[in-house]
Design a protein around this motif. Sequence first.
Motif, PDB file in Angstrom:
ATOM      1  N   GLN A 206       4.255  23.472 -28.784  1.00  0.00           N
ATOM      2  CA  GLN A 206       3.356  22.670 -29.986  1.00  0.00           C
ATOM      3  C   GLN A 206       2.679  23.534 -30.794  1.00  0.00           C
ATOM      4  O   GLN A 206       2.695  24.688 -30.789  1.00  0.00           O
ATOM      5  CB  GLN A 206       2.330  21.745 -29.254  1.00  0.00           C
ATOM      6  CG  GLN A 206       1.539  22.465 -28.571  1.00  0.00           C
ATOM      7  CD  GLN A 206       0.448  21.474 -27.747  1.00  0.00           C
ATOM      8  OE1 GLN A 206      -0.127  20.658 -28.256  1.00  0.00           O
ATOM      9  NE2 GLN A 206       0.581  21.406 -26.454  1.00  0.00           N
ATOM     10  N   LYS A 207       2.164  23.043 -31.844  1.00  0.00           N
ATOM     11  CA  LYS A 207       1.602  23.662 -33.292  1.00  0.00           C
ATOM     12  C   LYS A 207       0.181  23.191 -33.002  1.00  0.00           C
ATOM     13  O   LYS A 207      -0.216  22.046 -32.781  1.00  0.00           O
ATOM     14  CB  LYS A 207       2.021  23.403 -34.373  1.00  0.00           C
ATOM     15  CG  LYS A 207       3.495  23.962 -34.665  1.00  0.00           C
ATOM     16  CD  LYS A 207       3.979  23.753 -35.953  1.00  0.00           C
ATOM     17  CE  LYS A 207       5.318  24.500 -36.505  1.00  0.00           C
ATOM     18  NZ  LYS A 207       5.784  24.270 -37.867  1.00  0.00           N
ATOM     19  N   ILE A 208      -0.692  23.927 -33.186  1.00  0.00           N
ATOM     20  CA  ILE A 208      -2.362  23.865 -33.159  1.00  0.00           C
ATOM     21  C   ILE A 208      -2.791  24.457 -34.333  1.00  0.00           C
ATOM     22  O   ILE A 208      -2.649  25.512 -34.861  1.00  0.00           O
ATOM     23  CB  ILE A 208      -2.733  24.633 -31.704  1.00  0.00           C
ATOM     24  CG1 ILE A 208      -2.370  24.049 -30.660  1.00  0.00           C
ATOM     25  CG2 ILE A 208      -4.425  24.090 -31.707  1.00  0.00           C
ATOM     26  CD1 ILE A 208      -2.443  22.674 -30.115  1.00  0.00           C
ATOM     27  N   LYS A 209      -4.082  23.531 -35.045  1.00  0.00           N
ATOM     28  CA  LYS A 209      -4.741  24.221 -36.151  1.00  0.00           C
ATOM     29  C   LYS A 209      -6.022  23.593 -36.053  1.00  0.00           C
ATOM     30  O   LYS A 209      -6.385  22.661 -35.053  1.00  0.00           O
ATOM     31  CB  LYS A 209      -4.165  23.731 -37.392  1.00  0.00           C
ATOM     32  CG  LYS A 209      -4.090  22.068 -37.576  1.00  0.00           C
ATOM     33  CD  LYS A 209      -3.492  21.885 -38.916  1.00  0.00           C
ATOM     34  CE  LYS A 209      -3.577  20.168 -39.099  1.00  0.00           C
ATOM     35  NZ  LYS A 209      -2.843  19.774 -40.390  1.00  0.00           N
ATOM     36  N   CYS A 210      -6.777  24.270 -36.611  1.00  0.00           N
ATOM     37  CA  CYS A 210      -8.160  23.811 -36.767  1.00  0.00           C
ATOM     38  C   CYS A 210      -9.066  23.491 -37.941  1.00  0.00           C
ATOM     39  O   CYS A 210      -8.300  24.207 -39.145  1.00  0.00           O
ATOM     40  CB  CYS A 210      -9.328  24.719 -35.871  1.00  0.00           C
ATOM     41  SG  CYS A 210      -9.550  26.302 -36.597  1.00  0.00           S
ATOM     42  N   SER A 211     -10.023  22.727 -38.320  1.00  0.00           N
ATOM     43  CA  SER A 211     -10.505  22.274 -39.437  1.00  0.00           C
ATOM     44  C   SER A 211     -12.127  22.543 -39.343  1.00  0.00           C
ATOM     45  O   SER A 211     -12.739  22.412 -38.176  1.00  0.00           O
ATOM     46  CB  SER A 211     -10.223  20.871 -40.069  1.00  0.00           C
ATOM     47  OG  SER A 211     -10.795  19.903 -39.058  1.00  0.00           O
ATOM     48  N   ALA A 212     -12.658  22.884 -40.579  1.00  0.00           N
ATOM     49  CA  ALA A 212     -14.220  23.104 -40.564  1.00  0.00           C
ATOM     50  C   ALA A 212     -14.833  22.269 -41.433  1.00  0.00           C
ATOM     51  O   ALA A 212     -14.309  22.332 -42.659  1.00  0.00           O
ATOM     52  CB  ALA A 212     -14.643  24.554 -40.505  1.00  0.00           C
ATOM     53  N   HIS A 213     -15.909  21.490 -41.253  1.00  0.00           N
ATOM     54  CA  HIS A 213     -16.799  20.805 -42.457  1.00  0.00           C
ATOM     55  C   HIS A 213     -18.066  20.550 -42.056  1.00  0.00           C
ATOM     56  O   HIS A 213     -18.334  20.859 -40.711  1.00  0.00           O
ATOM     57  CB  HIS A 213     -15.899  19.389 -42.673  1.00  0.00           C
ATOM     58  CG  HIS A 213     -16.020  18.526 -41.649  1.00  0.00           C
ATOM     59  ND1 HIS A 213     -15.350  18.442 -40.208  1.00  0.00           N
ATOM     60  CD2 HIS A 213     -17.331  17.446 -41.399  1.00  0.00           C
ATOM     61  CE1 HIS A 213     -15.824  17.508 -39.611  1.00  0.00           C
ATOM     62  NE2 HIS A 213     -16.946  16.837 -40.142  1.00  0.00           N
ATOM     63  N   ASN A 214     -18.935  20.440 -43.059  1.00  0.00           N
ATOM     64  CA  ASN A 214     -20.362  19.911 -42.486  1.00  0.00           C
ATOM     65  C   ASN A 214     -20.711  18.776 -43.293  1.00  0.00           C
ATOM     66  O   ASN A 214     -20.059  18.133 -44.032  1.00  0.00           O
ATOM     67  CB  ASN A 214     -21.368  21.305 -42.871  1.00  0.00           C
ATOM     68  CG  ASN A 214     -21.332  21.756 -44.200  1.00  0.00           C
ATOM     69  OD1 ASN A 214     -20.711  20.935 -45.151  1.00  0.00           O
ATOM     70  ND2 ASN A 214     -21.886  22.801 -44.319  1.00  0.00           N
ATOM     71  N   ASP A 215     -22.058  18.266 -43.107  1.00  0.00           N
ATOM     72  CA  ASP A 215     -22.541  17.137 -43.801  1.00  0.00           C
ATOM     73  C   ASP A 215     -22.497  17.367 -45.391  1.00  0.00           C
ATOM     74  O   ASP A 215     -22.157  15.995 -45.912  1.00  0.00           O
ATOM     75  CB  ASP A 215     -23.746  16.566 -43.301  1.00  0.00           C
ATOM     76  CG  ASP A 215     -23.997  16.506 -41.867  1.00  0.00           C
ATOM     77  OD1 ASP A 215     -22.882  16.091 -41.100  1.00  0.00           O
ATOM     78  OD2 ASP A 215     -24.912  16.647 -41.115  1.00  0.00           O
ATOM     79  N   ALA A 216     -22.678  18.486 -46.076  1.00  0.00           N
ATOM     80  CA  ALA A 216     -22.696  18.561 -47.283  1.00  0.00           C
ATOM     81  C   ALA A 216     -21.416  18.623 -48.014  1.00  0.00           C
ATOM     82  O   ALA A 216     -21.206  18.398 -49.246  1.00  0.00           O
ATOM     83  CB  ALA A 216     -23.538  19.798 -47.674  1.00  0.00           C
ATOM     84  N   PHE A 217     -20.278  19.324 -46.935  1.00  0.00           N
ATOM     85  CA  PHE A 217     -18.911  19.447 -47.764  1.00  0.00           C
ATOM     86  C   PHE A 217     -18.033  18.586 -46.570  1.00  0.00           C
ATOM     87  O   PHE A 217     -17.444  19.380 -45.865  1.00  0.00           O
ATOM     88  CB  PHE A 217     -18.500  20.897 -47.613  1.00  0.00           C
ATOM     89  CG  PHE A 217     -19.414  21.527 -48.830  1.00  0.00           C
ATOM     90  CD1 PHE A 217     -18.992  21.696 -49.993  1.00  0.00           C
ATOM     91  CD2 PHE A 217     -20.716  22.217 -48.314  1.00  0.00           C
ATOM     92  CE1 PHE A 217     -19.666  22.582 -50.895  1.00  0.00           C
ATOM     93  CE2 PHE A 217     -21.377  22.767 -49.260  1.00  0.00           C
ATOM     94  CZ  PHE A 217     -20.718  23.005 -50.511  1.00  0.00           C
ATOM     95  N   SER A 218     -17.954  17.345 -46.737  1.00  0.00           N
ATOM     96  CA  SER A 218     -17.203  16.423 -45.858  1.00  0.00           C
ATOM     97  C   SER A 218     -15.637  16.846 -45.745  1.00  0.00           C
ATOM     98  O   SER A 218     -15.029  16.502 -44.777  1.00  0.00           O
ATOM     99  CB  SER A 218     -17.343  15.034 -46.041  1.00  0.00           C
ATOM    100  OG  SER A 218     -17.048  14.827 -47.476  1.00  0.00           O
TER     101      SER A 218
END
Length: 435
Positions: A206-218
């Motif tokens: 399988q393929k795996i990825k991750c994402s990043a965000h915070n309250d100011a940059f949704s």
Amino acid sequence: MIKSTINMFYVTILLVCLLETQNTVNGGPAPQYFISTPQNTTVTAGHRALLSCSVGNIVGTCQWTKDGLSVDGVSRYQLGADRNGLCDLTIDPVLPIDEGVYQCQVSGGHGVAPISSAPVSLSVNSEPGQPYIVQAMEDGVMEVKEGEEVELQCESQGGRPPAEIQWWDGEGRRIVSDVTEHVRRMEDRKTFKTVSTLKFKPLAGQKIKCSAHNDAFSEGKVSDYLEVVLSGQPKLELKTLEDGDSVKIFCNNEKTLGDTKFKWFINDVEIFDETKSFLEIQQFSKSYDKSKVKCSVKDKRNNDVVIRVVELVYKQSVREPKALPKTFKEITNRESSSRINKKKSGNKKQTMFTCIVEEDIAVEPKYVWIDGKLREMTTDETVEATDQNGKYKCKVIPRGMKKIKKMSKDFKNLNKLFKKMSKTLAEMTLPTGTN
């Protein structure tokens, strides 16, 4: 003359006395005071920040401090001081290092005391940095044994507030089981680094990825994929196809495997009639998008082993309309030149029409003129066509040439089948003992 001078002297003394009397009554010179003072402010890094400060009865000069130190000399800091009491501080652009405690100060003079505003805080929100999977930094593929636990780390730096990291599989589904997250301050003490750890036991590649965000940059940012492959299992391949395309998928990348018996699967459903070394897919359509084709063979222990996995990806075709020639002579010339070009450059894309005559005409036309040009048409759309004998109603047959070729191929196969059946019947009806 002497009398006039004495009178002016008396007037001057009187005015000075009146002024001194007024100052004495008011307790001295009029003090400076704030008309407006700065407020706690939050701004996004890269934008402009304005800290307001205006002073009444200003006597001294304005200055600003950050964390107790003067901000003079910083090119991004602009002070709007003038004799009208405007002391605003503008920071453009704001950086994470600008976060701190600010104060507007006005010096005194001529018996007037200096004044200072209450300290206020400037907070700077920063977009999380591009997330990345640590284990994918050198190679985008990780090979593991079946049943082995995999531990992956995803990092994102420079966010404020701290980034929230999420994990996703190749189908776009969020992975929530056995995920831990740790946050710590960066060296600048203003922004944060987030590290998320995912633990799981893959049952298949399988393929795996991750994402990043915070309250100011949704919206956030997404990492590259890491492909997890089980030892002994094939790597997932992608095959991009358009509507109507046909393709042959070989079980072992076009290499022969002797008399091996093959099994073919689409989305893990076995196709029992297919046992050849290749699977031919005809008239591909969007309904097969993201379908996975697998091929397996028997190993030495007579177990089925998958040796190739291909994912079919739908790509919408974009075809530009082409103008038809303006005269029948030009059509004839173009037809002859296209035959020559076909020998040089191979087959060109062809379009098929079906036309119905509006009048009783005995002669079938060789060419018709379709509305001045060839347009993008829907399946149900009808256009007018003419020739020297009459008028016609024409429709485009979607993928008409491919359908004709497929029908021709099917007829050939049927012809071979009928011949084989005829031969078998002939053998069955021969008298016993006939050579």
